[in-house]
Scaffold this motif. Structure first.
Motif, short mmCIF file in Angstrom:
data_model
loop_
_atom_site.label_atom_id
_atom_site.label_comp_id
_atom_site.label_asym_id
_atom_site.label_seq_id
_atom_site.Cartn_x
_atom_site.Cartn_y
_atom_site.Cartn_z
N GLU A 299 -16.48 -14.49 -28.04
CA GLU A 299 -16.23 -15.01 -29.09
C GLU A 299 -17.68 -14.58 -30.99
O GLU A 299 -17.48 -14.19 -31.68
CB GLU A 299 -16.25 -16.26 -29.41
CG GLU A 299 -15.62 -17.34 -30.99
CD GLU A 299 -16.19 -17.81 -30.41
OE1 GLU A 299 -15.49 -19.03 -31.20
OE2 GLU A 299 -15.82 -19.28 -29.25
N HIS A 300 -19.09 -14.64 -29.74
CA HIS A 300 -19.64 -14.12 -31.07
C HIS A 300 -19.96 -13.32 -31.46
O HIS A 300 -19.90 -12.59 -32.88
CB HIS A 300 -21.40 -15.17 -30.06
CG HIS A 300 -22.02 -14.43 -31.03
ND1 HIS A 300 -22.61 -15.41 -32.36
CD2 HIS A 300 -23.39 -13.45 -31.07
CE1 HIS A 300 -23.70 -14.93 -33.16
NE2 HIS A 300 -24.66 -14.00 -32.51
N GLU B 37 -20.29 -21.96 -14.90
CA GLU B 37 -21.26 -22.15 -16.26
C GLU B 37 -20.78 -20.78 -16.43
O GLU B 37 -21.37 -20.39 -18.49
CB GLU B 37 -22.34 -22.89 -15.79
CG GLU B 37 -23.88 -22.46 -16.93
CD GLU B 37 -24.50 -23.57 -16.99
OE1 GLU B 37 -25.76 -23.47 -17.76
OE2 GLU B 37 -24.89 -22.89 -15.67
N ALA C 138 -17.97 -19.65 -18.67
CA ALA C 138 -18.10 -20.23 -19.90
C ALA C 138 -19.48 -19.25 -21.20
O ALA C 138 -18.72 -19.10 -22.22
CB ALA C 138 -18.12 -21.33 -20.03
N PHE C 139 -20.29 -19.22 -20.68
CA PHE C 139 -21.04 -18.78 -21.54
C PHE C 139 -20.91 -17.30 -21.54
O PHE C 139 -20.82 -16.18 -22.96
CB PHE C 139 -22.10 -18.37 -20.52
CG PHE C 139 -23.96 -18.40 -21.57
CD1 PHE C 139 -24.56 -18.93 -22.16
CD2 PHE C 139 -24.07 -16.77 -21.37
CE1 PHE C 139 -25.08 -18.31 -24.07
CE2 PHE C 139 -25.54 -16.04 -22.21
CZ PHE C 139 -25.76 -16.99 -23.40
N GLY D 161 -22.23 -13.16 -17.98
CA GLY D 161 -22.91 -14.37 -18.15
C GLY D 161 -24.05 -14.05 -17.71
O GLY D 161 -24.87 -15.38 -18.37
N HIS E 292 -11.37 -9.33 -24.78
CA HIS E 292 -12.44 -9.85 -23.43
C HIS E 292 -11.39 -10.01 -22.76
O HIS E 292 -10.04 -10.88 -23.31
CB HIS E 292 -13.23 -10.96 -23.88
CG HIS E 292 -14.10 -11.79 -22.52
ND1 HIS E 292 -13.96 -13.61 -22.60
CD2 HIS E 292 -13.99 -11.29 -21.68
CE1 HIS E 292 -14.42 -13.40 -21.63
NE2 HIS E 292 -14.70 -12.36 -20.53
N ALA F 221 -17.80 -16.42 -22.36
CA ALA F 221 -16.01 -16.17 -23.18
C ALA F 221 -17.11 -16.76 -24.79
O ALA F 221 -16.57 -16.23 -25.84
CB ALA F 221 -15.48 -18.23 -23.02
N ARG F 222 -18.38 -17.73 -24.89
CA ARG F 222 -19.37 -17.25 -25.91
C ARG F 222 -19.72 -16.29 -26.17
O ARG F 222 -19.39 -16.11 -27.25
CB ARG F 222 -20.07 -19.22 -25.96
CG ARG F 222 -19.63 -20.18 -25.58
CD ARG F 222 -21.19 -20.71 -25.44
NE ARG F 222 -22.09 -20.86 -25.98
CZ ARG F 222 -23.36 -21.71 -25.14
NH1 ARG F 222 -23.88 -22.04 -24.79
NH2 ARG F 222 -23.95 -22.02 -26.98
N VAL F 223 -20.13 -15.59 -25.34
CA VAL F 223 -20.37 -14.46 -26.42
C VAL F 223 -19.62 -13.44 -26.98
O VAL F 223 -19.88 -12.82 -27.49
CB VAL F 223 -21.57 -13.49 -24.76
CG1 VAL F 223 -21.71 -12.10 -25.14
CG2 VAL F 223 -22.67 -14.64 -24.27
#
Length: 369
Positions: free
Chosen positions: A249-250, A239, A242-243, A209, A255, A245-247
């Motif tokens: 997915e993007h 935080e 969460a970041f 992250g 993962h 996980a977003r990366v």
């Protein structure tokens, strides 16, 4: 392995002699390329992107003793060179490719692993004491253990002379930050993506992250398939998780997340942990690495963000420099923005920076002592 090689009379296990480099031994499966003209010789061992033409092009630099010119190619590799009178060896600017050495009556033996020199690692006690007293590391030419070549330095060996450390950290200055950032971005992208392609396009990667591992995953995903792993425990940031996980997915990255406990904290040194290659970060992080790297075992390459903040982030010393140059308003604006991003009060931080600027480096160290 390519790391099992040495010179000065100490041979690596299962090694063969590298022609033209006087006593150098390498393991049978080491990736090595060598060029020579008369007594002048050069070899690179590891993952070096230089062409054979480029290798031959620096033989005049070897002959003239311009050793820093031998470390400018992309990749991660050892360099061994000889001008016919003296030998030069280095393991790269980042310090990942280690070089250990031991002077003796017949010369100096060196190797990529201490076990090949058949000697124990001896702590550099004066350096450790200075670090405890001053709280900072200001001696880049030394390491926590004696007789290890630091990152950014090479080892020069001449007959009848003690081993000499050579500074190879020459950095080409840039006029503007934007120019430097664009150049660094190209170099980083080439370095990551070359390794992914060389590994067959399927790699593992840390994804904490943070900025460093994020950059590696995004760049790697552009040319291959990435299996990212994230470690989390009671002390890590939600935080950041969460970041990450977003990366993932993007970028379409597979993962895996591992939850650790106090048993996986750094420096836990669990029973049965392998030893013999210290000092390396892996020794302190062994329990944590064992917990979260399991899903990517067997992959040919794993990208890590360890230490990336040192390269990808700015040091607070830049604001001290702005203050010393009289650019007070610009320094204050940047410090306030930095503190607010981290939910920290800017006042105490600003006061400490002003004090450091007034005292200078020497005065700050004396105050810390």
């Amino acid at each position: 392995m390519e790391r099992e090689w040495t010179t000065g009379g100490t041979a690596a296990r299962g090694g063969t002699e590298a022609e033209g480099l006087g006593g150098v031994r390498r393991a049978l499966d080491a990736g090595v390329r060598a060029v020579a003209e008369g007594p002048v010789a050069l070899a690179v061992v590891g993952d070096c992107l230089a062409t054979d033409h480029e290798l031959r092009g620096v033989l005049p630099a070897v002959q003239a003793g311009r050793w820093a010119e031998l470390t400018r190619w992309p990749g991660s590799y050892w360099v061994v060179a000889s001008d016919g009178r003296q030998h030069f060896v280095c393991g790269g600017l980042a310090g990942i490719r280690a070089v250990y050495y031991t002077p003796h009556e017949e010369g100096t033996a060196w190797a990529s692993e201490p076990v090949l020199l058949r000697r124990p690692l001896v702590p550099d006690l004066p350096l450790l004491a200075a670090g405890l007293g001053a709280g900072e590391h200001h001696w880049p030419h030394r390491t926590p253990y004696e007789q290890i070549v630091p990152g950014g330095f090479g080892l020069l060996l001449a007959p009848g002379a003690p081993p000499q450390l050579v500074d190879i950290r020459r950095v080409k200055p840039v006029d503007e930050l934007r120019e430097g950032a664009e150049w660094f971005g190209r170099v980083l992208a080439d370095a990551v993506q070359h390794r992914v392609r060389a590994a067959g396009g399927v790699v593992g990667a840390d994804l904490s992250g943070g900025l460093d591992s994020l950059a590696a995953v995004v760049l790697a995903a552009g040319v291959g398939s990435v299996h990212a792993v994230t470690y989390t425990d009671g002390y890590t940031s939600g935080e950041d998780m969460a970041f990450a996980a977003r990366v993932a997915e993007h970028t379409g990255t597979r993962h895996a997340v591992a939850a650790g406990s106090d048993e996986q904290l750094p420096f836990s040194f669990p029973p049965g942990q392998p030893t013999g290659a210290e000092p390396v970060l892996d020794a302190a992080m062994y329990a944590m690495d064992t917990a979260y790297l399991h899903p990517v075992r067997g992959l040919p390459l794993h990208l890590t963000g360890h230490g990336g903040d040192i390269v990808l982030d700015a040091s607070s010393s830049c604001w001290v420099r702005l203050l010393q140059e009289g650019r007070r308003r610009e320094a204050h604006r940047q410090v306030v923005a930095f503190a607010r991003l981290r939910n920290t009060a800017p006042g105490p931080y600003w006061k400490a920076l002003k004090q450091a600027a007034d005292l200078g480096r020497t005065g700050t160290l004396e105050q810390a002592a």
